[in-house]
Design a protein around this motif. Structure first.
Motif, PDB file in Angstrom:
ATOM      1  N   MET A  44      45.488  28.622  29.994  1.00 33.99           N
ATOM      2  CA  MET A  44      44.763  30.128  30.131  1.00 33.99           C
ATOM      3  C   MET A  44      43.357  29.344  29.619  1.00 33.99           C
ATOM      4  O   MET A  44      43.036  28.153  28.690  1.00 33.99           O
ATOM      5  N   ARG A  45      42.233  29.993  30.164  1.00 35.82           N
ATOM      6  CA  ARG A  45      41.382  30.278  29.478  1.00 35.82           C
ATOM      7  C   ARG A  45      39.843  31.413  28.885  1.00 35.82           C
ATOM      8  O   ARG A  45      40.987  32.614  30.245  1.00 35.82           O
ATOM      9  N   ASN A  46      39.686  31.786  28.310  1.00 40.15           N
ATOM     10  CA  ASN A  46      39.290  32.909  27.651  1.00 40.15           C
ATOM     11  C   ASN A  46      37.389  32.624  27.962  1.00 40.15           C
ATOM     12  O   ASN A  46      36.911  32.336  27.489  1.00 40.15           O
ATOM     13  N   ILE A  47      37.006  33.940  29.115  1.00 42.83           N
ATOM     14  CA  ILE A  47      36.085  33.440  29.097  1.00 42.83           C
ATOM     15  C   ILE A  47      35.294  34.941  28.391  1.00 42.83           C
ATOM     16  O   ILE A  47      35.760  36.083  28.065  1.00 42.83           O
ATOM     17  N   ASN A  48      34.536  34.352  27.508  1.00 41.16           N
ATOM     18  CA  ASN A  48      33.334  35.936  26.751  1.00 41.16           C
ATOM     19  C   ASN A  48      32.769  36.488  27.020  1.00 41.16           C
ATOM     20  O   ASN A  48      32.774  37.222  26.458  1.00 41.16           O
ATOM     21  N   LYS A  49      31.948  36.625  27.478  1.00 42.67           N
ATOM     22  CA  LYS A  49      30.940  37.327  27.997  1.00 42.67           C
ATOM     23  C   LYS A  49      30.727  37.260  30.091  1.00 42.67           C
ATOM     24  O   LYS A  49      29.889  36.740  30.065  1.00 42.67           O
ATOM     25  N   PRO A  50      31.913  38.684  30.399  1.00 45.21           N
ATOM     26  CA  PRO A  50      31.357  38.579  31.088  1.00 45.21           C
ATOM     27  C   PRO A  50      30.740  38.985  32.499  1.00 45.21           C
ATOM     28  O   PRO A  50      29.985  40.259  31.354  1.00 45.21           O
ATOM     29  N   SER A  51      29.900  38.910  33.460  1.00 47.29           N
ATOM     30  CA  SER A  51      28.736  39.864  34.047  1.00 47.29           C
ATOM     31  C   SER A  51      29.206  39.977  35.178  1.00 47.29           C
ATOM     32  O   SER A  51      30.056  39.837  35.895  1.00 47.29           O
ATOM     33  N   GLU A  74      36.671  26.661  38.399  1.00 45.27           N
ATOM     34  CA  GLU A  74      37.033  26.980  37.339  1.00 45.27           C
ATOM     35  C   GLU A  74      38.699  26.901  37.131  1.00 45.27           C
ATOM     36  O   GLU A  74      38.983  27.189  35.661  1.00 45.27           O
ATOM     37  N   LEU A  75      39.484  27.451  38.082  1.00 44.62           N
ATOM     38  CA  LEU A  75      40.573  27.865  37.944  1.00 44.62           C
ATOM     39  C   LEU A  75      41.276  27.202  38.945  1.00 44.62           C
ATOM     40  O   LEU A  75      41.651  27.903  39.918  1.00 44.62           O
ATOM     41  N   PRO A  76      41.959  25.964  38.498  1.00 44.54           N
ATOM     42  CA  PRO A  76      42.744  25.553  38.890  1.00 44.54           C
ATOM     43  C   PRO A  76      44.406  26.285  39.693  1.00 44.54           C
ATOM     44  O   PRO A  76      44.649  26.604  38.426  1.00 44.54           O
ATOM     45  N   GLU A  77      45.101  25.741  40.323  1.00 44.76           N
ATOM     46  CA  GLU A  77      45.594  25.915  40.679  1.00 44.76           C
ATOM     47  C   GLU A  77      47.083  26.082  39.414  1.00 44.76           C
ATOM     48  O   GLU A  77      47.255  25.836  38.995  1.00 44.76           O
ATOM     49  N   GLY A  78      48.007  27.664  39.994  1.00 52.01           N
ATOM     50  CA  GLY A  78      49.027  27.232  38.866  1.00 52.01           C
ATOM     51  C   GLY A  78      48.671  27.487  36.778  1.00 52.01           C
ATOM     52  O   GLY A  78      49.207  27.730  36.286  1.00 52.01           O
ATOM     53  N   GLU A  79      47.070  27.687  36.811  1.00 55.55           N
ATOM     54  CA  GLU A  79      46.297  28.464  35.913  1.00 55.55           C
ATOM     55  C   GLU A  79      45.631  30.221  35.600  1.00 55.55           C
ATOM     56  O   GLU A  79      45.571  30.460  36.549  1.00 55.55           O
ATOM     57  N   ALA A  80      45.203  30.427  34.782  1.00 56.72           N
ATOM     58  CA  ALA A  80      45.189  31.789  34.443  1.00 56.72           C
ATOM     59  C   ALA A  80      43.920  31.974  33.350  1.00 56.72           C
ATOM     60  O   ALA A  80      43.801  30.667  33.017  1.00 56.72           O
ATOM     61  N   LEU A  81      43.257  32.835  33.646  1.00 57.20           N
ATOM     62  CA  LEU A  81      42.322  33.202  32.126  1.00 57.20           C
ATOM     63  C   LEU A  81      42.191  34.054  31.776  1.00 57.20           C
ATOM     64  O   LEU A  81      42.948  35.603  32.979  1.00 57.20           O
ATOM     65  N   ARG A  82      41.995  35.109  31.472  1.00 61.30           N
ATOM     66  CA  ARG A  82      41.928  36.126  30.450  1.00 61.30           C
ATOM     67  C   ARG A  82      39.973  36.652  29.595  1.00 61.30           C
ATOM     68  O   ARG A  82      39.008  36.179  29.240  1.00 61.30           O
ATOM     69  N   LEU A  83      40.499  37.896  30.841  1.00 57.77           N
ATOM     70  CA  LEU A  83      38.791  38.219  30.788  1.00 57.77           C
ATOM     71  C   LEU A  83      38.691  38.969  29.646  1.00 57.77           C
ATOM     72  O   LEU A  83      39.799  40.020  29.791  1.00 57.77           O
ATOM     73  N   PRO A  84      38.049  39.843  28.375  1.00 60.39           N
ATOM     74  CA  PRO A  84      38.162  40.266  27.560  1.00 60.39           C
ATOM     75  C   PRO A  84      37.656  41.720  27.884  1.00 60.39           C
ATOM     76  O   PRO A  84      36.772  41.130  28.782  1.00 60.39           O
ATOM     77  N   ILE A 134      34.868  33.973  41.759  1.00 61.26           N
ATOM     78  CA  ILE A 134      35.844  34.657  41.226  1.00 61.26           C
ATOM     79  C   ILE A 134      35.363  36.005  40.323  1.00 61.26           C
ATOM     80  O   ILE A 134      34.713  36.207  39.312  1.00 61.26           O
ATOM     81  N   TYR A 135      34.922  37.536  41.451  1.00 64.36           N
ATOM     82  CA  TYR A 135      34.414  38.854  41.416  1.00 64.36           C
ATOM     83  C   TYR A 135      36.142  39.582  40.660  1.00 64.36           C
ATOM     84  O   TYR A 135      37.085  39.344  41.613  1.00 64.36           O
ATOM     85  N   VAL A 136      35.832  40.336  39.584  1.00 63.74           N
ATOM     86  CA  VAL A 136      37.369  41.591  39.785  1.00 63.74           C
ATOM     87  C   VAL A 136      36.637  43.042  39.684  1.00 63.74           C
ATOM     88  O   VAL A 136      35.881  42.817  38.699  1.00 63.74           O
ATOM     89  N   ASP A 137      37.480  43.246  40.571  1.00 66.83           N
ATOM     90  CA  ASP A 137      36.670  44.870  40.401  1.00 66.83           C
ATOM     91  C   ASP A 137      37.569  45.756  39.137  1.00 66.83           C
ATOM     92  O   ASP A 137      38.554  46.361  40.089  1.00 66.83           O
ATOM     93  N   THR A 138      36.817  46.018  38.575  1.00 63.71           N
ATOM     94  CA  THR A 138      38.038  46.217  37.512  1.00 63.71           C
ATOM     95  C   THR A 138      38.380  47.934  37.949  1.00 63.71           C
ATOM     96  O   THR A 138      38.401  49.342  37.005  1.00 63.71           O
ATOM     97  N   GLU A 139      36.836  48.308  38.197  1.00 61.74           N
ATOM     98  CA  GLU A 139      36.832  50.203  38.650  1.00 61.74           C
ATOM     99  C   GLU A 139      37.876  50.948  39.648  1.00 61.74           C
ATOM    100  O   GLU A 139      38.039  51.656  39.467  1.00 61.74           O
ATOM    101  N   ALA A 140      38.496  49.534  40.389  1.00 61.81           N
ATOM    102  CA  ALA A 140      39.412  49.851  41.830  1.00 61.81           C
ATOM    103  C   ALA A 140      40.588  50.153  40.484  1.00 61.81           C
ATOM    104  O   ALA A 140      41.162  48.263  41.494  1.00 61.81           O
ATOM    105  N   ARG A 141      41.038  50.189  39.949  1.00 58.03           N
ATOM    106  CA  ARG A 141      42.546  49.544  39.222  1.00 58.03           C
ATOM    107  C   ARG A 141      43.794  50.404  40.154  1.00 58.03           C
ATOM    108  O   ARG A 141      43.860  51.594  40.946  1.00 58.03           O
TER     109      ARG A 141
END
Length: 120
Positions: free
Chosen positions: A1-8, A24-34, A109-116
């Motif tokens: 797991m990778r922890n990204i401290n400051k998403p933009s 930065e995110l290899p196959e089979g891995e995960a990261l956490r966006l705080p 890689i971007y995540v649309d957190t408004e479109a839950r």
């Protein structure tokens, strides 16, 4: 797991949160966006998925779990969640976790957190 401290944010018009570069995110891995609601981003079977990071059964980070196919297993009590839908696959979890659209643009890689996306 990778922890990204400051998403933009990608732009004011699009509520996309930058997770990381594709490399930065290899196959089979995960990261956490705080954040107020932490989000996990997974790379599995050639695709990228984003879910609420916290297991719906008990307070555990899904980014710390085990990825197998399109499922992540919670590290605390082995509940499994479908990366595509957020639905639990087995007990002890009974409730789904939210999923989020993932967008790849310019090898980022971007995540649309408004479109839950809620699971019924």
């Amino acid at each position: 797991m990778r922890n990204i401290n400051k998403p933009s944010v990608l732009s004011p018009e699009a509520p996309m949160i930058r997770a990381c570069a594709v490399s930065e995110l290899p196959e089979g891995e995960a990261l956490r966006l705080p954040g107020p609601v932490p989000v996990s981003v997974f790379h599995s079977e050639g695709a990228y998925y984003a879910l609420d990071d916290t297991c719906s059964h008990q307070d555990a980070s899904l980014a710390d779990g085990w990825i197998e196919g399109c499922y992540v297993e919670c590290p605390l009590h082995a509940a499994r969640f479908d990366l595509r839908t957020g639905a639990p696959d087995c007990l002890p979890a009974k409730n789904p976790v939210r999923t989020y659209p993932v967008v790849i643009a310019d090898d980022v890689i971007y995540v649309d957190t408004e479109a839950r996306r809620e699971v019924a």
